[in-house]
Design a protein around this motif. Sequence first.
Motif, PDB file in Angstrom:
ATOM      1  N   THR A   1       0.841  -1.196   0.000  1.00 35.28           N
ATOM      2  CA  THR A   1       0.000   0.000   0.000  1.00 35.28           C
ATOM      3  C   THR A   1       0.872   1.240   0.000  1.00 35.28           C
ATOM      4  OG1 THR A   1      -0.118   0.007   2.403  1.00 35.28           O
ATOM      5  CG2 THR A   1      -1.872  -1.162   1.227  1.00 35.28           C
TER       6      THR A   1
ATOM      7  N   LYS B   1      -0.645   7.737   1.681  1.00 33.38           N
ATOM      8  CA  LYS B   1      -1.176   8.971   1.094  1.00 33.38           C
ATOM      9  C   LYS B   1      -1.724   9.847   2.204  1.00 33.38           C
ATOM     10  CE  LYS B   1      -2.491   6.834  -3.251  1.00 33.38           C
ATOM     11  NZ  LYS B   1      -3.578   6.536  -4.150  1.00 33.38           N
TER      12      LYS B   1
ATOM     13  N   GLN C   1      -5.257  14.481  -5.739  1.00 33.85           N
ATOM     14  CA  GLN C   1      -5.733  13.486  -6.704  1.00 33.85           C
ATOM     15  C   GLN C   1      -7.171  13.785  -7.144  1.00 33.85           C
ATOM     16  OE1 GLN C   1      -4.902   9.685  -4.819  1.00 33.85           O
ATOM     17  NE2 GLN C   1      -3.224   9.391  -6.250  1.00 33.85           N
TER      18      GLN C   1
ATOM     19  N   ALA D   1      -2.502   8.420 -11.076  1.00 31.12           N
ATOM     20  CA  ALA D   1      -3.603   7.913 -10.245  1.00 31.12           C
ATOM     21  C   ALA D   1      -3.106   7.162  -9.011  1.00 31.12           C
ATOM     22  CB  ALA D   1      -4.501   7.007 -11.076  1.00 31.12           C
ATOM     23  N   HIS D   2      -1.996   6.485  -9.089  1.00 29.95           N
ATOM     24  CA  HIS D   2      -1.517   5.641  -7.994  1.00 29.95           C
ATOM     25  C   HIS D   2      -0.436   6.319  -7.145  1.00 29.95           C
ATOM     26  CE1 HIS D   2       1.388   5.151 -11.212  1.00 29.95           C
ATOM     27  NE2 HIS D   2       2.250   4.822 -10.286  1.00 29.95           N
TER      28      HIS D   2
END
Length: 169
Positions: A2, A5, A13, A65-66
């Motif tokens: 993971t 964030k 985002q 996106a990630h």
Amino acid sequence: MTVRKSAYTHRRQHALKLIFNASPSDCAAPYRDDEIAGTAGISLITVRRLRRIMIEKQLIWPDVAHFGDAEWTAVLNKPSHPEPCKRRPDWAAVHAQVAHSRTTIQQLWKTYRGLDPGDALSYKRFAALYLRHRKMLLRLGTQSHHPSSESPTLSTTGRMPTTTTRKSP
């Protein structure tokens, strides 16, 4: 694995989704910057900066996106240029020479530079670092150490604080 964030990363985002109109349910024209800022909870300047960076770096939504915090830092900030490792003089010895022999900083720098000019600090940097060292000494004062039976004393430089007493009437 993971990716960590922060809340700010999530807001960025969300803003980028709106900038790129990446949501599959949105078929309308892209949102305005002020609408994106209000919806994502970030400033208008940040939205414009994100848009400009994504255009300059030719990134699209699937590319970002990630991203976690580390990737965002790398994309949004210029790479740092650490100061090249140059040979540093012994600042205590430099200070002692300036204080006792009336040698100027420029004379000491010439001597220091003469040993290896390619690995020496510039005069401006040498002087700035010496002044920083000198200010640190002035802030700390000089501490004299005594045998363990006595307590150490602190000798300060500069003006000593004074106290005044009022005479009672």
